[in-house]
Design a protein around this motif. Structure first.
Motif, mmCIF file in Angstrom:
data_model
loop_
_atom_site.group_PDB
_atom_site.id
_atom_site.type_symbol
_atom_site.label_atom_id
_atom_site.label_comp_id
_atom_site.label_asym_id
_atom_site.label_seq_id
_atom_site.Cartn_x
_atom_site.Cartn_y
_atom_site.Cartn_z
ATOM 1 N N TYR A 17 3.245 30.752 33.638
ATOM 2 C CA TYR A 17 4.438 29.927 33.800
ATOM 3 C C TYR A 17 4.304 28.971 34.981
ATOM 4 O O TYR A 17 4.842 27.852 34.951
ATOM 5 C CB TYR A 17 5.689 30.798 33.907
ATOM 6 N N CYS A 62 10.135 34.318 36.819
ATOM 7 C CA CYS A 62 9.381 33.225 36.192
ATOM 8 C C CYS A 62 10.264 32.001 35.947
ATOM 9 O O CYS A 62 9.800 30.866 36.020
ATOM 10 C CB CYS A 62 8.750 33.700 34.883
ATOM 11 N N ASN A 95 1.433 36.604 33.530
ATOM 12 C CA ASN A 95 2.640 35.885 33.120
ATOM 13 C C ASN A 95 3.083 34.909 34.208
ATOM 14 O O ASN A 95 3.442 33.759 33.917
ATOM 15 C CB ASN A 95 3.768 36.857 32.796
#
Length: 208
Positions: A102, A149, A98
Motif C-alpha cells: 500500500y 494502511c 501489505n
C-alpha cells in the motif's frame, strides 16, 4: 470560521428506479469525527463512494478539500484514505508485505515508507507481528492493520465504512482508541456505523 473540508449540496443517487440517496446536504469541518448512522440500505456507503468519485451522482454536487468529487477524482483520492466495509488487504501476504504494497500504491519513497511503516506498527500495536500472515490475524488485528494502511500516506481525510462490524467489545474499544489518535494528529474522520452507542462515544457529530 474555517472552510469545510467536505461540502455536499443536494446529492442524489438512483440505481434504476431505486433512490439510494435523496438530496443530501451537509458540511464537515477539519478535525471532526463525523458519524453516518443507519441500517443497511440507507445510503451510507453510496454517499461515501460518491464523495470519493467511485460513483457518479444522479444529481447534486460535492467538494472534498476544495476539489470537485466527480471531475477531480484523482486529486481527491490522493488526499484521502478509505477503509472499505469488506476487508480489502491481501490475506496471503504478511503484515509487512501489505504495508509495503500500500505504501507503493500511495507513491511513498523508500525513506517515507520506512518511517510510516514504523508509525503504523506502533499505533496499531502490531510490532513483533510483521511476519505474521494477515489471514491468520484475529478480526480486531486485521482491522487495525487495515486502518493503518488507509492512513499510511497521511491523508487529510479518512473514510471508514463500518470498521467495527463483527468485532468483539474489546476489539471495538481498541479500534476506537486508534481512530481518536488519528483524529488527534489532525486527520478528519468520517465513519459509518450501525451502532448508536458507538456514534455517541466516538463522534463529534452524527448524521442519521
Amino acid at each position: 470560521m474555517t472552510e469545510p473540508v467536505i461540502l455536499v449540496e443536494n446529492l442524489s443517487k438512483r440505481f434504476g428506479d431505486f433512490l439510494a440517496v435523496d438530496r443530501v446536504s451537509f458540511e464537515i469541518q477539519p478535525g471532526e469525527i463525523v458519524g453516518f448512522v443507519g441500517p443497511n440500505g440507507s445510503g451510507k456507503t453510496t454517499t461515501i463512494r460518491m464523495l470519493l468519485g467511485l460513483l457518479s451522482p444522479s444529481d447534486g454536487k460535492a467538494t472534498v478539500l476544495g476539489f470537485d468529487s466527480f471531475r477531480e477524482t484523482e486529486l481527491v483520492r490522493a488526499r484521502c484514505g478509505y477503509m472499505s466495509q469488506k476487508f480489502s488487504l491481501y490475506e496471503d501476504l504478511t503484515v509487512d508485505e501489505n504495508i509495503h504494497f500500500y505504501g507503493r500504491v500511495y507513491g511513498l519513497s523508500d525513506a517515507e515508507l520506512l518511517k510510516r511503516k514504523e508509525w503504523v506498527l506502533e499505533i496499531a500495536n502490531l510490532r513483533g507481528r510483521e511476519r505474521s500472515i494477515t489471514g491468520t490475524l484475529s478480526g480486531g488485528w486485521k482491522q487495525r492493520l487495515a486502518l493503518g494502511c488507509a492512513v499510511l500516506h497521511k491523508p487529510r481525510i479518512v473514510f471508514l465504512d463500518e470498521p467495527t462490524t463483527g468485532l468483539d467489545p474489546q476489539a471495538r474499544r481498541n479500534l476506537w482508541d486508534l481512530i481518536r489518535g488519528i483524529r488527534d494528529k489532525g486527520t478528519t474522520v468520517i465513519i459509518t456505523t450501525h451502532y448508536m452507542d458507538e456514534a455517541e462515544v466516538l463522534c463529534d457529530r452524527v448524521a442519521i
